[in-house]
Structures are given as C-alpha cells and as structure tokens.
Write a protein that holds these residues in place. Structure first.
Motif, short mmCIF file in Angstrom:
data_model
loop_
_atom_site.label_atom_id
_atom_site.label_comp_id
_atom_site.label_asym_id
_atom_site.label_seq_id
_atom_site.Cartn_x
_atom_site.Cartn_y
_atom_site.Cartn_z
N ALA A 131 -5.52 -11.86 -4.36
CA ALA A 131 -5.36 -11.86 -2.94
C ALA A 131 -4.14 -11.11 -2.61
N LEU A 132 -3.14 -11.00 -3.49
CA LEU A 132 -1.97 -10.35 -3.37
C LEU A 132 -2.44 -8.85 -3.24
N ALA A 133 -3.30 -8.21 -4.11
CA ALA A 133 -3.60 -7.02 -4.36
C ALA A 133 -4.59 -6.87 -2.95
N SER A 134 -5.50 -7.46 -2.37
CA SER A 134 -6.34 -7.53 -1.25
C SER A 134 -5.47 -7.15 0.04
N ARG A 135 -4.26 -8.09 0.24
CA ARG A 135 -3.40 -7.93 1.27
C ARG A 135 -2.63 -6.59 1.38
N GLN A 136 -2.41 -6.09 -0.09
CA GLN A 136 -1.42 -4.90 -0.02
C GLN A 136 -2.63 -3.58 0.31
N ALA A 137 -3.79 -3.79 -0.11
CA ALA A 137 -4.74 -2.60 0.22
C ALA A 137 -4.93 -2.56 1.82
#
Length: 150
Positions: free
Chosen positions: A43-49
């Motif tokens: 979820a953190l990687a998705s928000r960063q993208a």
C-alpha cells in the motif's frame, strides 16, 4: 453568606473542575503511546507511485504557458470639463412654502381667596419638558412665599 452556603458552592466548583479534568484526559488520552501505523509495504508503494504521477502532471501543467491575452481596445479620451447641468423642466411646479404651525397663547385664570373677581392674563411660554420654570423657588404654586406657609 453562611458557612454552609459557601462550603456547598466550593464543593460544586470542585466537582465541575474534576469533571472537566476527567473529560480532558479522556479526550486527549494523555499517558498513552500512539499505536504504530500498520501500513503494508504494498500500500505504501502504491501511494508513492500515485504521488510521483501526480507530481509529474503538476510540473507538466506548470510548464505550459498560458495563452496570450487579447490586446486592449483604445477608446477616445474622456473630456475633463463636466457637462453642463440640464435646466429643470418647465412643467414642474415650484415647491410650496413650508407650513408653519403657530400655537395659541395660553390663557391662565387666577382665583385669589381674598378677591371674588377673576383676572385673566395671557402668557406665551413654551414647555420644553425640563420641569424648571426658572423662578428658582423650587417649583410649586405657592405665590412666591418660600417660608413654608402660615
């Protein structure tokens, strides 16, 4: 105020302060550590993208220049002399004179205990509502005898 009343008022104030302190502690939850955030790495990687994509679109929009503004039209200069005032229309009737109200003079009749005749005098004075007749005798209608009567 009696001692019982002052003690009762002090107890009521103490109870109100205690209730307020309890509510403040429960609202803020003082003394407790905040729980660690439980965000998964996915979820953190998705928000960063999403943030990176939004930042790129923002920079691309800022890089575009806005369209050129249209040229301003040129108007003839405004005359500096004020235009003459138009004359009043001849069909308008002149303003009537203001109405003046005149109050009739006051008629005062005096009856004296020693005299059987009635004297009529006219007096013109205006009552401004202050209650002061200017005679300095403190009011009343005792004929100017300030000795208190006999």
């Amino acid at each position: 105020m009696s001692r019982i009343h002052s003690t009762f008022i002090a107890l009521v104030i103490c109870a109100a302060a205690t209730a307020g302190l309890y509510a403040a502690v429960q609202t803020v939850r003082l003394g407790q550590k905040a729980p660690a955030p439980s965000v998964s790495p996915r979820a953190l990687a998705s928000r960063q993208a999403k943030l990176v994509a939004w930042s790129r679109s923002l920079h691309a929009t800022l890089a575009k220049r806005p369209p050129a503004l249209p040229k301003l039209p040129h108007f003839a200069p405004v005359p500096t002399q004020p235009a003459p005032a138009p004359s009043p229309a001849p069909s308008v009737a002149p303003t009537p004179a203001p109405v003046t109200y005149v109050q009739a003079p006051t008629v005062v009749k005096y009856k004296h205990a020693t005299s059987a005749t009635t004297t009529t005098t006219t007096s013109s004075w205006s009552d401004d509502g202050s209650g002061d007749d200017g005679s300095g005798d403190g009011g009343g209608d005792d004929g100017g005898d300030s000795g208190g009567g006999d």
